[in-house]
Motif scaffolding. Structure first.
Motif, short mmCIF file in Angstrom:
data_model
loop_
_atom_site.label_atom_id
_atom_site.label_comp_id
_atom_site.label_asym_id
_atom_site.label_seq_id
_atom_site.Cartn_x
_atom_site.Cartn_y
_atom_site.Cartn_z
N GLU A 169 0.85 -1.19 0.00
CA GLU A 169 0.00 0.00 0.00
C GLU A 169 0.89 1.24 0.00
O GLU A 169 1.69 1.44 0.91
CB GLU A 169 -0.90 -0.01 1.23
N LEU A 170 0.76 2.06 -1.04
CA LEU A 170 1.60 3.23 -1.21
C LEU A 170 0.78 4.50 -1.04
O LEU A 170 -0.35 4.59 -1.55
CB LEU A 170 2.23 3.22 -2.61
N PRO A 171 1.29 5.50 -0.36
CA PRO A 171 0.54 6.73 -0.13
C PRO A 171 0.45 7.56 -1.40
O PRO A 171 1.39 7.65 -2.18
CB PRO A 171 1.37 7.44 0.94
N VAL A 172 -0.69 8.17 -1.61
CA VAL A 172 -0.89 9.06 -2.74
C VAL A 172 -1.89 10.14 -2.32
O VAL A 172 -3.03 9.84 -2.00
CB VAL A 172 -1.38 8.30 -3.99
N SER A 173 -1.42 11.39 -2.28
CA SER A 173 -2.25 12.51 -1.83
C SER A 173 -2.85 12.18 -0.47
O SER A 173 -2.13 11.84 0.46
CB SER A 173 -3.32 12.84 -2.87
N ASP A 174 -4.18 12.25 -0.36
CA ASP A 174 -4.83 11.93 0.90
C ASP A 174 -5.31 10.48 0.96
O ASP A 174 -6.04 10.10 1.90
CB ASP A 174 -6.04 12.85 1.13
N GLY B 74 6.32 2.72 -14.17
CA GLY B 74 4.87 2.67 -14.30
C GLY B 74 4.15 2.97 -13.00
O GLY B 74 3.13 3.67 -12.98
N VAL B 75 4.69 2.42 -11.90
CA VAL B 75 4.09 2.69 -10.59
C VAL B 75 4.18 4.18 -10.27
O VAL B 75 3.21 4.79 -9.80
CB VAL B 75 4.77 1.84 -9.50
N ARG B 76 5.34 4.77 -10.52
CA ARG B 76 5.49 6.20 -10.27
C ARG B 76 4.49 7.02 -11.09
O ARG B 76 3.88 7.98 -10.58
CB ARG B 76 6.92 6.64 -10.61
N GLU B 77 4.33 6.63 -12.32
CA GLU B 77 3.42 7.36 -13.20
C GLU B 77 1.98 7.26 -12.71
O GLU B 77 1.24 8.26 -12.68
CB GLU B 77 3.54 6.83 -14.63
N VAL B 78 1.58 6.06 -12.31
CA VAL B 78 0.20 5.87 -11.82
C VAL B 78 -0.02 6.68 -10.54
O VAL B 78 -1.07 7.32 -10.37
CB VAL B 78 -0.08 4.37 -11.58
N LEU B 79 0.94 6.64 -9.63
CA LEU B 79 0.79 7.40 -8.39
C LEU B 79 0.66 8.89 -8.68
O LEU B 79 -0.15 9.59 -8.04
CB LEU B 79 1.99 7.14 -7.48
N ASP B 80 1.44 9.41 -9.62
CA ASP B 80 1.36 10.82 -9.96
C ASP B 80 -0.01 11.16 -10.55
O ASP B 80 -0.62 12.20 -10.20
CB ASP B 80 2.46 11.19 -10.96
N GLU B 81 -0.52 10.27 -11.43
CA GLU B 81 -1.82 10.53 -12.04
C GLU B 81 -2.94 10.49 -11.01
O GLU B 81 -3.83 11.34 -11.00
CB GLU B 81 -2.08 9.50 -13.15
N VAL B 82 -2.88 9.46 -10.13
CA VAL B 82 -3.92 9.35 -9.11
C VAL B 82 -3.86 10.55 -8.17
O VAL B 82 -4.89 11.12 -7.76
CB VAL B 82 -3.76 8.04 -8.31
N GLY B 83 -2.65 10.97 -7.79
CA GLY B 83 -2.51 12.12 -6.92
C GLY B 83 -3.08 13.37 -7.53
O GLY B 83 -3.76 14.16 -6.85
N GLU B 84 -2.84 13.57 -8.82
CA GLU B 84 -3.37 14.75 -9.50
C GLU B 84 -4.90 14.72 -9.54
O GLU B 84 -5.57 15.76 -9.33
CB GLU B 84 -2.81 14.84 -10.91
N GLN B 85 -5.46 13.55 -9.76
CA GLN B 85 -6.92 13.43 -9.81
C GLN B 85 -7.55 13.70 -8.44
O GLN B 85 -8.57 14.38 -8.32
CB GLN B 85 -7.30 12.03 -10.31
N LEU B 86 -6.92 13.17 -7.40
CA LEU B 86 -7.45 13.39 -6.07
C LEU B 86 -7.38 14.87 -5.67
O LEU B 86 -8.30 15.42 -5.05
CB LEU B 86 -6.71 12.53 -5.04
N GLU B 87 -6.29 15.50 -6.03
CA GLU B 87 -6.12 16.90 -5.68
C GLU B 87 -7.08 17.80 -6.44
O GLU B 87 -7.54 18.83 -5.94
CB GLU B 87 -4.68 17.32 -5.94
#
Length: 378
Positions: A330-335, A362-375
């Motif tokens: 489980e990796l943290p992403v935004s909130d 790929g994992v880094r890219e997904v985390l960045d995308e998910v973080g942007e969407q959450l924010e």
């Protein structure tokens, strides 16, 4: 007379001459067949045709090397005595002298065909078999190693970690290249973790043929394995995955796995070098039907655990286990948090369908995308 003695007679071993230390075989010394007593199995392994290696009715080099362990010891002693101009004292420091001797004799690296009867024949090159016997004896006397009769290879070297190496085939395969024994020694010191010093710190490493981990698929009971796994709680399973990552680091010291992102490139190199060959072509992760599948499964778990630890240390997060999803990171992403399955990713990488470096990106890219969407609230 043992097989080694026959080969010496055929290629002049033990009969020094004025020119190169060997005599040519006579016309009537072209081939031989072990006598009935020599072909029988003994408690010491004995000369016999390995059941799993009579492909195309040919017998492996290691089956022709000796009739028992005592003969292997004698072969090595005779080799050292014959080449007395070299310092062959059965220490690791004598191995460069073996290579020096081989370098002077490679032009005589011709193969002898031996009719073993019952439709079987074998072929062996004395200039590979003789030094290999000496080299193996050096490893046995100085390291955690022993001679074993393997059902695939014939006589082979077995190390304390369970690995069995087809040393006679390895020596034969090296005949057309550089003398192999210093490279072999240093390869074993690094890859097997032997307690010894490298003979050539700047030298290359050898391609060791047919490494057998000594695993018997019959020892694996699928139901018992599943039952044992089901009895472990989440905390124990998480502790296991961290231990598997450490096992991976310890198993491959030459690759310097230090849990850095850069080490993933070395992990990809390891996969290419060790798991992309024909030995694993038909292996299936999760299967216990054959040794290759068992090994591939174990290495997939260890490599996946290491990959997961690289992700955890670099990106934060923690291991989680649930009955529904199994073991995930489980990796943290935004909130929030995102979950990935490093071992499932490793399965794809060891199958050759992906690389660990690409998976990390790929994992880094997904985390960045998910973080942007959450924010953004999307």
């Amino acid at each position: 007379m043992g097989i080694f003695d026959v080969l010496r007679a055929l290629f002049g071993g033990g009969q020094p001459t004025a020119d190169d230390g060997r005599t040519e075989p006579t016309d009537d010394e072209s081939a031989t067949t072990p006598d009935d007593d020599g072909a029988e199995s003994t408690d010491d392994g004995g000369f016999r045709i390995p059941e799993n290696t009579t492909r195309d009715e040919r017998v492996p080099f290691g089956a022709l090397a000796a009739t028992n362990r005592a003969e292997l010891h004698e072969n090595a002693e005779e080799f050292a005595e014959f080449w007395s101009e070299y310092e062959l004292d059965f220490t690791p420091s004598s191995i460069p002298d073996v290579d020096a001797m081989v370098a002077t004799q490679q032009e005589r690296a011709n193969y002898l065909s031996i009719d073993l009867g019952d439709g079987y024949e074998g072929a062996v090159a004395p200039m590979a078999s003789e030094p290999a016997a000496y080299f193996g004896e050096v490893m046995v006397r100085n390291y955690d190693a022993e001679w074993t009769f393997d059902e695939d290879f014939g006589w082979a070297l077995q190390f304390g970690n369970g690995q069995i190496v087809n040393i006679f085939k390895t020596a034969h395969q090296a005949l057309e290249g550089d003398p192999p024994f210093v490279m072999l020694h240093d390869t074993f010191v690094e890859d097997v973790g032997l307690d010894g010093d490298l003979l050539d710190t700047d030298g290359g490493r050898a391609a060791v043929m047919d490494v057998d981990e000594g695993i018997d698929p019959d020892d694996f009971d699928d139901e018992a394995i599943a039952a044992a796994a089901g009895e472990r709680d989440a905390e124990e399973l998480i502790e296991d995955v961290r231990g598997d990552a450490e096992d991976h680091v310890e198993a491959w010291p030459a690759y310097e796995f230090d849990y850095s992102v850069e080490s993933l490139e070395r992990l990809d190199e390891l996969v290419t070098a060790e798991f992309s060959g024909p030995a694993f072509a038909d292996a299936e992760v999760g299967s216990t039907d054959d040794e290759a599948s068992i090994l591939l499964t174990a290495h997939t778990v260890n490599a996946g655990s290491y990959f997961g630890e690289v992700l955890r240390r670099e990106l934060g997060g923690s291991w989680r286990h649930t009955e529904t999803d199994g073991l995930q990171l489980e990796l943290p992403v935004s909130d929030g948090a995102a979950r990935v399955s490093p071992i499932a990713m490793a399965e794809s990488c060891l199958a050759g369908d992906d690389t660990f470096t690409d998976r990390y990106a790929g994992v880094r890219e997904v985390l960045d995308e998910v973080g942007e969407q959450l924010e953004s609230g999307d």
